[in-house]
Motif scaffolding. Structure first.
Motif, mmCIF file in Angstrom:
data_model
loop_
_atom_site.group_PDB
_atom_site.id
_atom_site.type_symbol
_atom_site.label_atom_id
_atom_site.label_comp_id
_atom_site.label_asym_id
_atom_site.label_seq_id
_atom_site.Cartn_x
_atom_site.Cartn_y
_atom_site.Cartn_z
ATOM 1 N N PRO A 215 79.705 63.116 61.311
ATOM 2 C CA PRO A 215 79.213 64.798 62.429
ATOM 3 C C PRO A 215 80.292 64.228 63.199
ATOM 4 N N GLY A 216 80.380 66.470 63.355
ATOM 5 C CA GLY A 216 81.758 66.791 64.763
ATOM 6 C C GLY A 216 80.621 65.899 65.666
ATOM 7 N N LEU A 217 81.718 65.396 66.866
ATOM 8 C CA LEU A 217 81.144 64.802 67.948
ATOM 9 C C LEU A 217 81.286 65.850 69.426
ATOM 10 N N ASN A 218 80.486 65.727 70.333
ATOM 11 C CA ASN A 218 80.737 66.256 71.533
ATOM 12 C C ASN A 218 82.071 65.383 72.599
ATOM 13 N N ALA A 219 83.196 66.344 72.502
ATOM 14 C CA ALA A 219 84.482 65.779 72.977
ATOM 15 C C ALA A 219 83.625 64.658 74.543
ATOM 16 N N ARG A 220 83.414 65.363 75.107
ATOM 17 C CA ARG A 220 83.212 65.082 76.465
ATOM 18 C C ARG A 220 82.567 63.450 76.417
ATOM 19 N N GLU A 221 81.257 62.921 75.670
ATOM 20 C CA GLU A 221 80.712 62.073 75.144
ATOM 21 C C GLU A 221 81.568 61.297 74.860
ATOM 22 N N VAL A 222 82.855 61.699 73.328
ATOM 23 C CA VAL A 222 83.819 60.608 73.486
ATOM 24 C C VAL A 222 84.544 59.936 74.647
ATOM 25 N N GLY A 223 84.568 60.955 75.581
ATOM 26 C CA GLY A 223 85.663 60.530 76.475
ATOM 27 C C GLY A 223 86.539 61.514 77.252
ATOM 28 N N LEU A 224 86.805 62.214 76.012
ATOM 29 C CA LEU A 224 87.746 62.959 75.615
ATOM 30 C C LEU A 224 87.584 63.997 76.640
ATOM 31 N N SER A 225 89.158 64.412 77.843
ATOM 32 C CA SER A 225 89.312 65.544 78.312
ATOM 33 C C SER A 225 89.564 66.700 78.262
ATOM 34 N N PHE B 160 75.660 52.728 58.371
ATOM 35 C CA PHE B 160 75.065 54.205 58.563
ATOM 36 C C PHE B 160 74.937 54.607 57.338
ATOM 37 N N GLU B 161 76.303 54.357 56.295
ATOM 38 C CA GLU B 161 76.102 54.555 54.854
ATOM 39 C C GLU B 161 74.772 53.888 53.938
ATOM 40 N N ARG B 162 74.472 52.865 54.400
ATOM 41 C CA ARG B 162 73.685 52.376 53.908
ATOM 42 C C ARG B 162 72.013 52.685 54.398
ATOM 43 N N ILE B 163 72.017 53.141 55.220
ATOM 44 C CA ILE B 163 70.676 54.271 56.340
ATOM 45 C C ILE B 163 71.162 55.512 55.141
ATOM 46 N N LEU B 164 71.613 55.932 55.475
ATOM 47 C CA LEU B 164 72.326 58.018 54.662
ATOM 48 C C LEU B 164 71.571 57.146 53.414
ATOM 49 N N THR B 165 72.398 56.445 52.273
ATOM 50 C CA THR B 165 71.429 55.743 51.143
ATOM 51 C C THR B 165 70.726 55.778 50.708
ATOM 52 N N LEU C 99 73.709 62.763 57.603
ATOM 53 C CA LEU C 99 73.118 63.216 58.353
ATOM 54 C C LEU C 99 74.104 63.144 60.141
ATOM 55 N N LYS C 100 72.860 64.132 61.127
ATOM 56 C CA LYS C 100 73.514 64.022 62.955
ATOM 57 C C LYS C 100 72.868 62.599 63.082
ATOM 58 N N ILE C 101 73.667 62.260 64.164
ATOM 59 C CA ILE C 101 73.482 60.866 64.537
ATOM 60 C C ILE C 101 73.410 60.343 66.225
ATOM 61 N N PRO C 102 72.754 60.382 67.022
ATOM 62 C CA PRO C 102 73.526 60.500 68.331
ATOM 63 C C PRO C 102 73.901 58.947 68.344
ATOM 64 N N MET C 103 75.162 58.631 69.219
ATOM 65 C CA MET C 103 75.735 57.827 69.457
ATOM 66 C C MET C 103 75.083 56.967 70.162
ATOM 67 N N GLU C 104 74.221 56.866 70.803
ATOM 68 C CA GLU C 104 73.541 55.646 71.300
ATOM 69 C C GLU C 104 72.530 54.755 70.345
ATOM 70 N N ARG D 203 64.139 67.726 60.669
ATOM 71 C CA ARG D 203 64.687 68.995 59.718
ATOM 72 C C ARG D 203 65.579 68.343 58.776
ATOM 73 N N GLU D 204 65.290 67.250 58.259
ATOM 74 C CA GLU D 204 66.286 66.546 56.933
ATOM 75 C C GLU D 204 67.897 66.853 57.922
ATOM 76 N N SER D 205 68.327 66.949 59.465
ATOM 77 C CA SER D 205 69.551 66.564 59.555
ATOM 78 C C SER D 205 69.929 65.522 60.809
ATOM 79 N N GLN D 206 68.924 65.789 60.787
ATOM 80 C CA GLN D 206 69.931 64.732 62.962
ATOM 81 C C GLN D 206 67.686 64.025 62.383
ATOM 82 N N VAL D 207 69.257 62.583 62.758
ATOM 83 C CA VAL D 207 68.572 61.106 63.315
ATOM 84 C C VAL D 207 68.517 61.142 64.320
ATOM 85 N N LEU D 208 66.442 61.426 64.554
ATOM 86 C CA LEU D 208 66.235 61.049 66.083
ATOM 87 C C LEU D 208 66.216 59.427 67.022
ATOM 88 N N ALA D 209 66.221 57.798 65.769
ATOM 89 C CA ALA D 209 65.678 57.422 65.714
ATOM 90 C C ALA D 209 65.830 56.809 64.585
#
Lengths: 391, 391
Positions: free
Chosen positions: A311-321, B136-141, B148-153, B175-181
Motif C-alpha cells: 500500500p502507499g507508504l509514508n514518504a518520510r519513512e521511506v527517506g524521500l524528501s 507477504f503474499e503468502r501471508i495474504l493468501t 493489507l497494510k503492514i508496518p515497514m518494521e 479491522r481486516e485492513s492493517q497488519v499490526l504484528a
C-alpha cells in the motif's frame, strides 16, 4: 414531468426530470465535465453558463468562485444546480477535461487526470461561541466530509494555522480519507508528484503536475550503488556480505534520488512541501534495497521476494524528501526477480488489453522478457550484465 | 430442490437450497454462531457436528483445527460446508456466543464481542522455487485477504520471523485492513486491551480480554496533574502560563497511565506486546492535554476544542506503552467542554435509545448534566470544583 436540456456547445439534447442534478445529466450524456471534488460544490471547476432557464441565487461558495474566476453572473456550478424547467446551457472549455494539456514530445496514453491527492481551499466562517464546533470539525464541514484521518502534527498546528491565516486555508487530502496538510492561504494548483525509475544502472525522475497530468521536467543520474556491483546479482551479493552493506546501498540510492529531486524542484521553483506523491518503479532487488527490506530470501533459492504489492507508504519513512506526510507508491513486483519495472512497462503499453501475440523486451542491466500468447502472459528475468549500458 | 436442516440443539428446522452455506443458514435462523473470521475458514470457531448427512473430506485447515480442538471426525466447519441434502446438525456451545462470560459484579450491557483486532494462526506451506510468491503474499493468501497494510518494521522482520518460526506464525489484524504484528508460533487468545477513564482527579484503567469481552483486572490512581491545578480551569491556566507546561502535564498523565498498565500486566502475566488497543475516555481538556494538542482555543472564548472525533491513533505516537503498532481510540468530544467522558457515559447507559425524560448527571471534578427531553439531548458542563472528590 420531463424537461429538455440543450447543450449547443457539445451538440447535445438531454431529457431530465425535476430535481435532477445538472452535472449528473451532463456527465451521463458524455460531456467531459471536470468533477474534481466529486460534485460536492467545493472546487468550482464545473461552472456552466445558464443561457436560458432559471438562475437561482448562488450559494456562498458559488459566489466566492464566481468572483475568483471572474465569470459572468449567469454561470452556476452544475453540481449544485437542480433542474426544474427547460434549459439551454453552455459548457465552457475551462469546465471540461478537453483542456488537459498532454506533453507532445513523449507518446503517452491519454489519461484523464484524477489525482489521488486533491487540494481544497476553504474560507471558514468566524468562530462563534454560539456554535463551538471543534476546529477540525469546522475543516470537515468545509470539506463536506464526515471523517478524515489527520497527522497529529497537523492537528497540533491547526489552531495556529487557522489564526495566522485568518481562517483561510488550503487542505490537501489523500484519496478522500486522509488529510496530508493544512496550509495558510490559497495554494490551489501547487500539487506535484515525482515519477521515479530506479534502474540497476540509471535513475530517471520526472516532475509531474498531478492536476493536469503534465510532465514539467526531468532528471537522470547514475545509480551510485553501481560502485558496489554492476548488476543485480553482484549488488545482492554485496548486500549480504556484511551487515552494514544493505544500509549503505539504501543510503546511496536515496542520496542520489534526493539530490535529483532537489535539482528538479529548485529549477522549477517548487517547494518540496508541494510534492505529495512519489511513484517508484524498479526491479525487485532495487525496490527491496531502497526500502531497506532484507534480501536474503530473494538472493538465495527458492528466490522469494519479501513483498510484491505494497500500500502507499509514508514518504518520510521511506527517506524521500518531499512533504513529510507525502505518500510513496511502489510498482508491484510480480514474482521473484520479475519486478515492478516490468509491471510498470506492461501497464504503460497496456499489453494485457491488446489482442494477438507480443514479445515485450526490457533490455537493461537486468533483462526481462514477457511473452503474450493469447490471453496468457509468461515472464522471465535475468541479469543481462551491463552490456546494454555501454560498459 | 429444497432440503431440511434440523438443529435439535437449538430447536430449529431450517429450509435450505443446494449449495447454501451451512453457516449462513444457521446464522439467518438466529443460531448465535461464532463467526470470528467472517466465514473465511480461518479461525476454526464455527464447528458443528454432522449427526446425519454428508461428511465431505475436511480441508487442510479444517483438519488442523479438528486435531487442535480434539473434536470427533463428524465435525465440520459450518462456514465451509455446502448443503446438498437433508441434514441433522448439533451446534456445540463452544461454537456459539452463548459461552461469552460476563463479569457478574459489574452491571454492563450484554455486548457480543466482535473485536476490531483479531488474531489468525497460519501454518504456511514450505517455500518452493516453482511458486515464488513473495513472503507477504503468502501471508495474504493464508489470511484469504487481497491486500493489507503492514508496518515497514514488520515487513523487514518477516523473512526472519518466518524462518525462525518454521513458517508457523500468528498474524494480528486491525479491522481486516492493517497488519499490526506477525509473531512466531501460536499466540491465539493473547489479545488484550486497556479501557482508560482519564478523570481530572482520578485515573481508572481496566484490562480487558477483547476476545471474550471480559474485564480481567483494574487499577486506579490519582491523576498526578492535580499538583498543577485541581480543576480543569486551573489546569488549563497552568498549561498556558509557560511554553513548557503543557508538555509537563502530558508527561505527568502518561507516566501514571504507563505505570498503571505495567502493574496490571505484571499481575496478570501479560506482555505489553499482547495489548493492541487502548480506549481513552476523558473530558475535552484531559484528552487535549494527554495528546499534547494545544489548549489555547479551548481555554479562551469562544472555547473551541481542536478536535472532537479522531480516528484510531498509533499508541506509540500517543505515548502509551502497549504493542508499538497498537491503536489508541479517544472517545469523541461533543462540543467545547462537553467531552468524551460524557459521550462514553451516554453510550454506556444508551440514553438516546431510551424513551421518556431523563437527567444524566456526571458529578466529578468537572461536572456535566445532560437533559433528555423527548428526542432532544441538551448538555452542559462546568468546573464543579473538587468538592465531590473529598477535597
Amino acid at each position: 414531468m420531463a424537461y429538455t436540456i440543450r447543450v449547443p456547445s457539445h451538440g447535445q439534447t438531454i431529457a431530465a426530470e425535476k430535481k435532477d442534478i445538472l452535472a449528473d445529466k451532463l456527465q451521463q450524456a458524455g460531456v467531459p465535465l471536470n468533477l474534481y471534488c466529486n460534485k460536492r460544490g467545493l472546487c468550482g471547476k464545473c461552472f456552466v453558463e445558464i443561457v436560458t432557464g432559471r438562475r437561482p441565487d448562488p450559494g456562498e461558495r458559488e459566489k466566492f468562485w464566481l468572483e475568483q474566476k471572474d465569470l459572468s453572473a449567469d454561470h452556476r456550478l452544475s453540481c449544485q444546480y437542480e433542474v426544474d424547467g427547460d434549459l439551454v446551457v453552455n459548457v465552457p472549455v475551462s469546465s471540461t477535461h478537453e483542456n488537459v494539456p498532454i506533453l507532445p514530445s513523449i507518446p503517452r496514453s491519454a489519461v484523464v487526470p484524477d489525482p489521488a491527492v486533491k487540494k481544497y481551499y476553504l474560507e471558514l466562517p468566524k468562530a462563534e461561541i454560539s456554535s463551538p464546533d471543534s476546529l477540525f470539525e469546522r475543516i470537515l464541514t468545509g470539506l463536506g466530509a464526515k471523517s478524515l484521518k489527520i497527522p497529529m502534527e497537523t492537528l497540533k498546528e491547526l489552531g495556529h494555522t487557522l489564526k495566522e491565516a485568518g481562517q483561510k486555508v488550503t487542505v490537501t487530502v489523500h484519496r478522500e480519507s486522509q488529510v496530508l496538510a493544512i496550509e495558510p492561504g490559497n495554494t490551489l494548483g501547487q500539487n506535484f508528484g515525482l515519477a521515479v525509475d530506479v534502474g540497476t544502472t540509471t535513475l530517471v525522475m520526472e516532475l509531474v503536475d498531478v492536476e493536469s497530468g503534465r510532465t514539467l521536467d526531468m532528471e537522470a543520474a547514475l545509480n551510485s550503488q553501481s560502485r558496489r556491483g554492476a548488476d543485480v546479482i553482484s549488488r545482492l551479493t554485496y548486500a549480504l556480505a556484511e551487515a552494514k552493506n544493505a544500509a549503505e546501498l539504501r543510503e546511496l540510492v536515496l542520496e542520489t534520488l534526493n539530490q535529483m529531486a532537489r535539482r528538479l524542484l529548485l529549477r522549477n521553483r517548487i517547494s518540496p512541501a508541494s510534492v505529495y506523491e512519489v511513484v517508484v518503479s524498479g526491479n525487485t532487488a532495487m525496490s527491496h534495497l531502497l526500502l531497506g527490506v532484507p534480501v536474503e530470501t530473494l538472493a538465495r533459492a527458492p528466490f522469494h521476494a519479501v513483498f510484491s504489492r505494497l500500500p502507499g507508504l509514508n514518504a518520510r519513512e521511506v527517506g524521500l524528501s518531499i512533504h513529510p506526510h507525502g505518500v510513496a507508491y511502489f510498482a508491484p513486483n510480480i514474482k521473484s526477480f520479475v519486478g515492478g519495472d516490468i509491471a510498470s512497462g506492461l501497464l504503460a503499453v497496456r499489453l494485457a488489453d491488446r489482442s494477438g501475440h507480443f514479445l515485450f523486451l526490457d533490455l537493461g542491466t537486468n533483462g526481462e522478457i514477457v511473452l503474450k500468447a493469447g490471453e496468457e502472459l509468461i515472464a522471465t528475468s535475468t541479469a543481462a550484465g551491463p552490456a546494454f549500458e555501454g560498459a
